[in-house]
Design a protein around this motif. Structure first.
Motif, PDB file in Angstrom:
ATOM      1  N   TRP A  41       0.821  -1.210  -0.054  1.00  0.00           N
ATOM      2  CA  TRP A  41       0.288   0.039  -0.108  1.00  0.00           C
ATOM      3  C   TRP A  41       0.917   1.240   0.069  1.00  0.00           C
ATOM      4  O   TRP A  41       0.494   2.152  -0.513  1.00  0.00           O
ATOM      5  N   ALA A  42       2.035   1.175   0.679  1.00  0.00           N
ATOM      6  CA  ALA A  42       3.025   2.465   0.814  1.00  0.00           C
ATOM      7  C   ALA A  42       3.601   2.570  -0.780  1.00  0.00           C
ATOM      8  O   ALA A  42       3.403   3.701  -1.207  1.00  0.00           O
ATOM      9  N   ALA A  43       3.684   1.512  -1.517  1.00  0.00           N
ATOM     10  CA  ALA A  43       4.233   1.779  -2.757  1.00  0.00           C
ATOM     11  C   ALA A  43       3.022   2.272  -3.936  1.00  0.00           C
ATOM     12  O   ALA A  43       3.400   3.090  -4.694  1.00  0.00           O
ATOM     13  N   TYR A  44       1.946   1.632  -3.594  1.00  0.00           N
ATOM     14  CA  TYR A  44       0.952   2.256  -4.429  1.00  0.00           C
ATOM     15  C   TYR A  44       0.473   3.672  -4.073  1.00  0.00           C
ATOM     16  O   TYR A  44       0.317   4.414  -4.847  1.00  0.00           O
ATOM     17  N   GLY A  45       0.629   4.061  -2.992  1.00  0.00           N
ATOM     18  CA  GLY A  45       0.519   5.545  -2.488  1.00  0.00           C
ATOM     19  C   GLY A  45       1.664   6.174  -3.121  1.00  0.00           C
ATOM     20  O   GLY A  45       1.296   7.282  -3.490  1.00  0.00           O
ATOM     21  N   PHE A  46       2.816   5.945  -3.258  1.00  0.00           N
ATOM     22  CA  PHE A  46       3.913   6.237  -3.884  1.00  0.00           C
ATOM     23  C   PHE A  46       3.736   6.889  -5.253  1.00  0.00           C
ATOM     24  O   PHE A  46       3.846   7.832  -5.814  1.00  0.00           O
ATOM     25  N   VAL A  47       3.215   5.512  -5.936  1.00  0.00           N
ATOM     26  CA  VAL A  47       2.928   5.636  -7.400  1.00  0.00           C
ATOM     27  C   VAL A  47       1.816   6.859  -7.793  1.00  0.00           C
ATOM     28  O   VAL A  47       2.034   7.654  -8.885  1.00  0.00           O
ATOM     29  N   LEU A  48       0.934   6.602  -6.795  1.00  0.00           N
ATOM     30  CA  LEU A  48      -0.220   7.642  -6.933  1.00  0.00           C
ATOM     31  C   LEU A  48       0.099   9.239  -6.441  1.00  0.00           C
ATOM     32  O   LEU A  48      -0.535  10.090  -6.591  1.00  0.00           O
ATOM     33  N   ASN A  49       1.415   9.173  -5.849  1.00  0.00           N
ATOM     34  CA  ASN A  49       1.649  10.328  -5.274  1.00  0.00           C
ATOM     35  C   ASN A  49       0.769  11.029  -4.055  1.00  0.00           C
ATOM     36  O   ASN A  49       0.482  12.093  -4.069  1.00  0.00           O
ATOM     37  N   ASP A  50       0.150  10.006  -3.478  1.00  0.00           N
ATOM     38  CA  ASP A  50      -0.797  10.301  -2.467  1.00  0.00           C
ATOM     39  C   ASP A  50      -0.014   9.871  -0.940  1.00  0.00           C
ATOM     40  O   ASP A  50      -0.116   8.777  -0.531  1.00  0.00           O
ATOM     41  N   TYR A  51       0.003  10.914  -0.249  1.00  0.00           N
ATOM     42  CA  TYR A  51       0.761  10.808   1.047  1.00  0.00           C
ATOM     43  C   TYR A  51       0.140  10.323   2.029  1.00  0.00           C
ATOM     44  O   TYR A  51       0.421   9.876   3.169  1.00  0.00           O
ATOM     45  N   PHE A  52      -1.215  10.785   1.989  1.00  0.00           N
ATOM     46  CA  PHE A  52      -2.266  10.022   3.071  1.00  0.00           C
ATOM     47  C   PHE A  52      -2.262   8.869   3.037  1.00  0.00           C
ATOM     48  O   PHE A  52      -2.668   7.926   4.089  1.00  0.00           O
ATOM     49  N   LEU A  53      -2.008   8.051   1.545  1.00  0.00           N
ATOM     50  CA  LEU A  53      -2.173   6.647   1.597  1.00  0.00           C
ATOM     51  C   LEU A  53      -0.591   5.903   1.949  1.00  0.00           C
ATOM     52  O   LEU A  53      -0.585   5.060   2.503  1.00  0.00           O
ATOM     53  N   MET A  54       0.251   6.816   1.588  1.00  0.00           N
ATOM     54  CA  MET A  54       1.779   6.061   1.856  1.00  0.00           C
ATOM     55  C   MET A  54       1.994   6.519   3.132  1.00  0.00           C
ATOM     56  O   MET A  54       2.733   5.291   3.460  1.00  0.00           O
ATOM     57  N   ALA A  55       2.091   7.265   3.830  1.00  0.00           N
ATOM     58  CA  ALA A  55       2.712   7.600   5.082  1.00  0.00           C
ATOM     59  C   ALA A  55       2.280   6.542   6.192  1.00  0.00           C
ATOM     60  O   ALA A  55       2.811   5.934   6.875  1.00  0.00           O
ATOM     61  N   PRO A  56       0.796   6.461   6.521  1.00  0.00           N
ATOM     62  CA  PRO A  56       0.522   5.227   7.565  1.00  0.00           C
ATOM     63  C   PRO A  56       0.949   3.816   7.048  1.00  0.00           C
ATOM     64  O   PRO A  56       1.359   3.163   8.109  1.00  0.00           O
ATOM     65  N   ASN A  57       1.027   3.576   5.944  1.00  0.00           N
ATOM     66  CA  ASN A  57       1.286   2.091   5.441  1.00  0.00           C
ATOM     67  C   ASN A  57       2.784   2.173   5.402  1.00  0.00           C
ATOM     68  O   ASN A  57       3.290   0.866   5.551  1.00  0.00           O
ATOM     69  N   LEU A  58       3.733   3.092   5.261  1.00  0.00           N
ATOM     70  CA  LEU A  58       4.956   2.902   5.208  1.00  0.00           C
ATOM     71  C   LEU A  58       5.477   2.579   6.811  1.00  0.00           C
ATOM     72  O   LEU A  58       6.391   1.982   7.271  1.00  0.00           O
ATOM     73  N   VAL A  59       4.674   3.490   7.750  1.00  0.00           N
ATOM     74  CA  VAL A  59       4.959   3.248   9.107  1.00  0.00           C
ATOM     75  C   VAL A  59       4.609   1.829   9.488  1.00  0.00           C
ATOM     76  O   VAL A  59       5.269   1.166  10.238  1.00  0.00           O
ATOM     77  N   GLY A  60       3.244   1.206   8.966  1.00  0.00           N
ATOM     78  CA  GLY A  60       3.032  -0.143   9.003  1.00  0.00           C
ATOM     79  C   GLY A  60       3.896  -0.962   8.550  1.00  0.00           C
ATOM     80  O   GLY A  60       4.178  -2.088   9.318  1.00  0.00           O
ATOM     81  N   PHE A  61       4.701  -0.820   7.565  1.00  0.00           N
ATOM     82  CA  PHE A  61       5.730  -1.563   6.982  1.00  0.00           C
ATOM     83  C   PHE A  61       6.825  -1.351   7.877  1.00  0.00           C
ATOM     84  O   PHE A  61       7.281  -2.621   7.971  1.00  0.00           O
ATOM     85  N   LEU A  62       7.188  -0.523   8.596  1.00  0.00           N
ATOM     86  CA  LEU A  62       8.320  -0.473   9.441  1.00  0.00           C
ATOM     87  C   LEU A  62       8.004  -1.177  10.664  1.00  0.00           C
ATOM     88  O   LEU A  62       8.839  -1.871  11.282  1.00  0.00           O
ATOM     89  N   PHE A  63       6.603  -1.130  11.375  1.00  0.00           N
ATOM     90  CA  PHE A  63       6.322  -1.775  12.305  1.00  0.00           C
ATOM     91  C   PHE A  63       6.495  -3.412  12.225  1.00  0.00           C
ATOM     92  O   PHE A  63       6.854  -3.921  12.914  1.00  0.00           O
ATOM     93  N   GLY A  64       5.935  -3.818  10.906  1.00  0.00           N
ATOM     94  CA  GLY A  64       5.959  -4.922  10.608  1.00  0.00           C
ATOM     95  C   GLY A  64       7.506  -5.752  10.595  1.00  0.00           C
ATOM     96  O   GLY A  64       7.702  -6.678  10.909  1.00  0.00           O
ATOM     97  N   LEU A  65       8.237  -4.917  10.062  1.00  0.00           N
ATOM     98  CA  LEU A  65       9.538  -5.158   9.706  1.00  0.00           C
ATOM     99  C   LEU A  65      10.317  -5.362  11.148  1.00  0.00           C
ATOM    100  O   LEU A  65      11.060  -6.275  11.257  1.00  0.00           O
ATOM    101  N   SER A  66      10.197  -4.366  11.924  1.00  0.00           N
ATOM    102  CA  SER A  66      10.639  -4.471  13.380  1.00  0.00           C
ATOM    103  C   SER A  66      10.023  -5.761  13.985  1.00  0.00           C
ATOM    104  O   SER A  66      10.759  -6.474  14.740  1.00  0.00           O
ATOM    105  N   GLN A  67       9.020  -6.114  13.870  1.00  0.00           N
ATOM    106  CA  GLN A  67       8.422  -7.393  14.522  1.00  0.00           C
ATOM    107  C   GLN A  67       9.063  -8.503  13.916  1.00  0.00           C
ATOM    108  O   GLN A  67       9.418  -9.588  14.754  1.00  0.00           O
TER     109      GLN A  67
END
Length: 117
Positions: A41-67
Motif C-alpha cells: 500500500w505504501a508503494a501504491y501511494g507512492f505511485v499515486l503520489n498520495d501521501y495520505f495513503l503512503m505515510a501510514p502504510n510506510l509506518v505499518g511496513f516499518l512496524f511489521g519489519l521490526s516485528q
C-alpha cells in the motif's frame, strides 16, 4: 489512525519479548503479512503520489519489519516454555478410582529394581 493501531498491536508484547528474549507471543506469518501489506500500500501511494495513503502504510511496513526482526533475533524456544517431565506413581484402588502421585525419591517407588534396600 485506526490503521496504525492495527499495525502496532503486535508490538504491545514488545517488553515481554525483550525481557524474556522469546518471540513466542509474535506470530511470524502475521508479522510477514503486515509487512507485505504495508509495503504494497505504501508503494501504491507512492505511485499515486498520495501521501495520505503512503505515510501510514510506510509506518505499518516499518512496524511489521521490526516485528520480523524481533522474531529473527529472539526466537521462541519451545523447550524453555515446557514444564519438565514429572515421574508419577499410579495407585489403583479396588473401584474405578486412579490416583497419580508425584515421585519425590526413587525410594518411594514400590518394587523398584533401583531401590538400595
Amino acid at each position: 489512525g485506526i490503521l496504525l493501531v492495527y499495525y502496532a498491536a503486535p508490538l504491545s508484547t514488545l517488553w515481554s519479548v525483550i525481557t524474556t528474549r522469546s518471540a513466542s507471543s509474535l506470530y511470524w506469518p502475521m508479522c510477514l503479512a503486515n509487512s507485505v501489506n504495508g509495503f504494497s500500500w505504501a508503494a501504491y501511494g507512492f505511485v499515486l503520489n498520495d501521501y495520505f495513503l503512503m505515510a501510514p502504510n510506510l509506518v505499518g511496513f516499518l512496524f511489521g519489519l521490526s516485528q520480523l526482526l524481533l522474531v529473527a533475533f529472539c526466537p521462541s524456544d519451545v523447550e524453555k516454555i515446557q514444564e519438565p517431565p514429572i515421574d508419577v506413581e499410579i495407585a489403583v484402588d479396588s473401584g474405578s478410582y486412579v490416583e497419580l502421585r508425584p515421585i519425590k525419591d526413587i525410594e518411594d517407588i514400590p518394587d523398584s529394581p533401583m531401590k538400595t534396600k
